[in-house]
Design a protein around this motif. Structure first.
Motif, PDB file in Angstrom:
ATOM      1  N   ASP A   1       3.439  67.762  93.459  1.00 51.47           N
ATOM      2  CA  ASP A   1       2.531  67.674  94.237  1.00 51.47           C
ATOM      3  C   ASP A   1       2.155  67.809  94.713  1.00 51.47           C
ATOM      4  O   ASP A   1       1.914  69.339  95.010  1.00 51.47           O
ATOM      5  N   VAL A   2      -0.002  68.608  94.191  1.00 50.21           N
ATOM      6  CA  VAL A   2      -0.559  69.192  94.435  1.00 50.21           C
ATOM      7  C   VAL A   2      -1.484  68.694  95.298  1.00 50.21           C
ATOM      8  O   VAL A   2      -1.689  67.392  94.849  1.00 50.21           O
ATOM      9  N   SER A   3      -2.189  69.567  96.321  1.00 45.04           N
ATOM     10  CA  SER A   3      -3.034  69.278  97.569  1.00 45.04           C
ATOM     11  C   SER A   3      -3.482  70.675  97.490  1.00 45.04           C
ATOM     12  O   SER A   3      -3.178  71.408  96.991  1.00 45.04           O
ATOM     13  N   SER A   4      -4.780  70.437  98.513  1.00 45.00           N
ATOM     14  CA  SER A   4      -5.482  71.832  99.280  1.00 45.00           C
ATOM     15  C   SER A   4      -6.343  71.527 100.570  1.00 45.00           C
ATOM     16  O   SER A   4      -5.701  70.815 100.941  1.00 45.00           O
ATOM     17  N   ALA A   5      -6.568  72.760 100.520  1.00 43.69           N
ATOM     18  CA  ALA A   5      -6.866  73.217 102.123  1.00 43.69           C
ATOM     19  C   ALA A   5      -8.267  74.251 102.246  1.00 43.69           C
ATOM     20  O   ALA A   5      -7.666  74.889 101.066  1.00 43.69           O
TER      21      ALA A   5
ATOM     22  N   LEU B   1       3.780  77.161  96.660  1.00 41.52           N
ATOM     23  CA  LEU B   1       3.498  77.993  95.749  1.00 41.52           C
ATOM     24  C   LEU B   1       2.016  78.059  96.002  1.00 41.52           C
ATOM     25  O   LEU B   1       1.703  76.520  96.877  1.00 41.52           O
ATOM     26  N   VAL B   2       1.531  78.908  96.324  1.00 43.40           N
ATOM     27  CA  VAL B   2       0.084  78.641  96.899  1.00 43.40           C
ATOM     28  C   VAL B   2      -1.323  79.501  96.350  1.00 43.40           C
ATOM     29  O   VAL B   2      -0.444  80.704  96.135  1.00 43.40           O
TER      30      VAL B   2
ATOM     31  N   LEU C   1      -8.021  68.062  88.962  1.00 41.86           N
ATOM     32  CA  LEU C   1      -6.821  69.067  87.888  1.00 41.86           C
ATOM     33  C   LEU C   1      -5.284  69.251  87.349  1.00 41.86           C
ATOM     34  O   LEU C   1      -4.661  69.003  86.491  1.00 41.86           O
ATOM     35  N   LEU C   2      -4.869  70.039  88.185  1.00 39.40           N
ATOM     36  CA  LEU C   2      -3.992  70.579  88.083  1.00 39.40           C
ATOM     37  C   LEU C   2      -2.702  69.138  88.816  1.00 39.40           C
ATOM     38  O   LEU C   2      -1.892  69.037  87.764  1.00 39.40           O
ATOM     39  N   GLN C   3      -2.912  68.839  89.577  1.00 38.45           N
ATOM     40  CA  GLN C   3      -2.083  67.057  89.533  1.00 38.45           C
ATOM     41  C   GLN C   3      -1.941  66.234  88.084  1.00 38.45           C
ATOM     42  O   GLN C   3      -1.278  65.996  88.072  1.00 38.45           O
TER      43      GLN C   3
ATOM     44  N   VAL D   1       7.725  70.198  93.159  1.00 37.81           N
ATOM     45  CA  VAL D   1       7.757  70.889  93.616  1.00 37.81           C
ATOM     46  C   VAL D   1       6.330  70.675  94.284  1.00 37.81           C
ATOM     47  O   VAL D   1       5.124  70.367  94.070  1.00 37.81           O
ATOM     48  N   ARG D   2       6.137  71.340  95.318  1.00 35.07           N
ATOM     49  CA  ARG D   2       4.636  71.381  96.372  1.00 35.07           C
ATOM     50  C   ARG D   2       3.556  72.631  96.206  1.00 35.07           C
ATOM     51  O   ARG D   2       4.163  73.496  96.110  1.00 35.07           O
ATOM     52  N   ILE D   3       2.377  72.963  95.001  1.00 38.49           N
ATOM     53  CA  ILE D   3       1.645  73.484  95.166  1.00 38.49           C
ATOM     54  C   ILE D   3       0.398  73.455  96.133  1.00 38.49           C
ATOM     55  O   ILE D   3      -0.317  71.617  96.058  1.00 38.49           O
ATOM     56  N   LEU D   4      -0.263  74.538  96.527  1.00 36.20           N
ATOM     57  CA  LEU D   4      -1.541  74.333  97.352  1.00 36.20           C
ATOM     58  C   LEU D   4      -2.272  75.549  96.785  1.00 36.20           C
ATOM     59  O   LEU D   4      -2.451  76.317  96.757  1.00 36.20           O
ATOM     60  N   THR D   5      -3.760  74.248  96.804  1.00 35.54           N
ATOM     61  CA  THR D   5      -4.725  75.505  96.632  1.00 35.54           C
ATOM     62  C   THR D   5      -5.706  75.776  97.619  1.00 35.54           C
ATOM     63  O   THR D   5      -6.169  74.297  98.236  1.00 35.54           O
TER      64      THR D   5
END
Length: 212
Positions: free
Chosen positions: A40-44, A87-88, A26-28, A7-11
């Motif tokens: 898989d948590v990433s950010s931008a 999920l964003v 912290l989520l990852q 599940v790909r979560i983007l912050t």
């Protein structure tokens, strides 16, 4: 059988060096402890300071709360990055608007992180999640639509309650405020993940018991 795609979560925040990296790391870390490889948590950032490391005071918060701040480089939010997200989670309502302007198809998959935490609590209180089962990745892929459906039940008393303050260029007290606004939301999300992991374990145990 191949493992399902994570599940790909983007912050998302503005510069991608304070708030969204803290949420990402912290989520990852918390999700990896529950279900290694399932997320898989990433950010931008909407106006990212591309290539920069996490700001020192944010990095300190991440480490203190059990995450790792190393090996990070800020990146600019793009439509290609958004297309990959299940999920964003944005840091403010303005960031949410910017995400939706960039890709309107994400309307029901984009929330501020504090709003999303409230929606998970509303779902738990309604007991409206689907029956416990082993397919937790599937549950999380359905979760944004379920959360969007109960938005009317978890409206903020004040619009500011949806946002996490931007501490960039400000003093330690503003970083503490950032932590106080962000950390409870992340804990609620991780608690939800933990409870549903336990439900899945119980369901699998029940099934195994009936097969004996």
């Amino acid at each position: 059988m191949e493992s399902p795609m994570p599940v790909r979560i983007l912050t998302v925040c503005t510069g991608n060096i304070c708030r969204s990296p803290a949420a990402e790391r912290l989520l990852q870390g918390g999700l990896d402890r529950l279900l290694p490889g399932a997320f898989d948590v990433s950010s931008a950032g909407t106006r990212a300071m591309a290539g920069d490391a996490i700001q020192p005071l944010s990095a300190e918060i991440i480490r203190r709360l059990g995450g790792t701040a190393e090996g990070f480089a800020a990146r600019q939010l793009t439509p290609a990055i958004l297309r990959e997200a299940d999920l964003v989670l944005t840091m403010t309502a303005r960031h949410r608007s910017e995400v939706i302007q960039m890709d309107a198809s994400l309307l029901r998959r984009t929330f501020t992180v504090r709003e999303f935490a409230r929606l998970l609590t509303a779902l738990e209180q309604r007991d409206s999640m689907r029956a416990p089962g082993a397919d937790l990745v599937g549950l999380w892929r359905e979760l944004p639509a379920q959360a969007a459906a109960v938005r009317h039940l978890a409206l903020a008393a004040d619009a500011s309650e949806n946002d996490v303050i931007d501490p960039y260029g400000r003093g330690p007290e503003i970083y503490r405020q950032m932590e106080n606004e962000l950390a409870p939301a992340l804990l609620t999300i991780l608690r939800f993940a933990r409870l549903n992991t336990e439900r899945s374990d119980w369901a699998e145990a029940d099934v195994a018991g009936t097969r004996k």
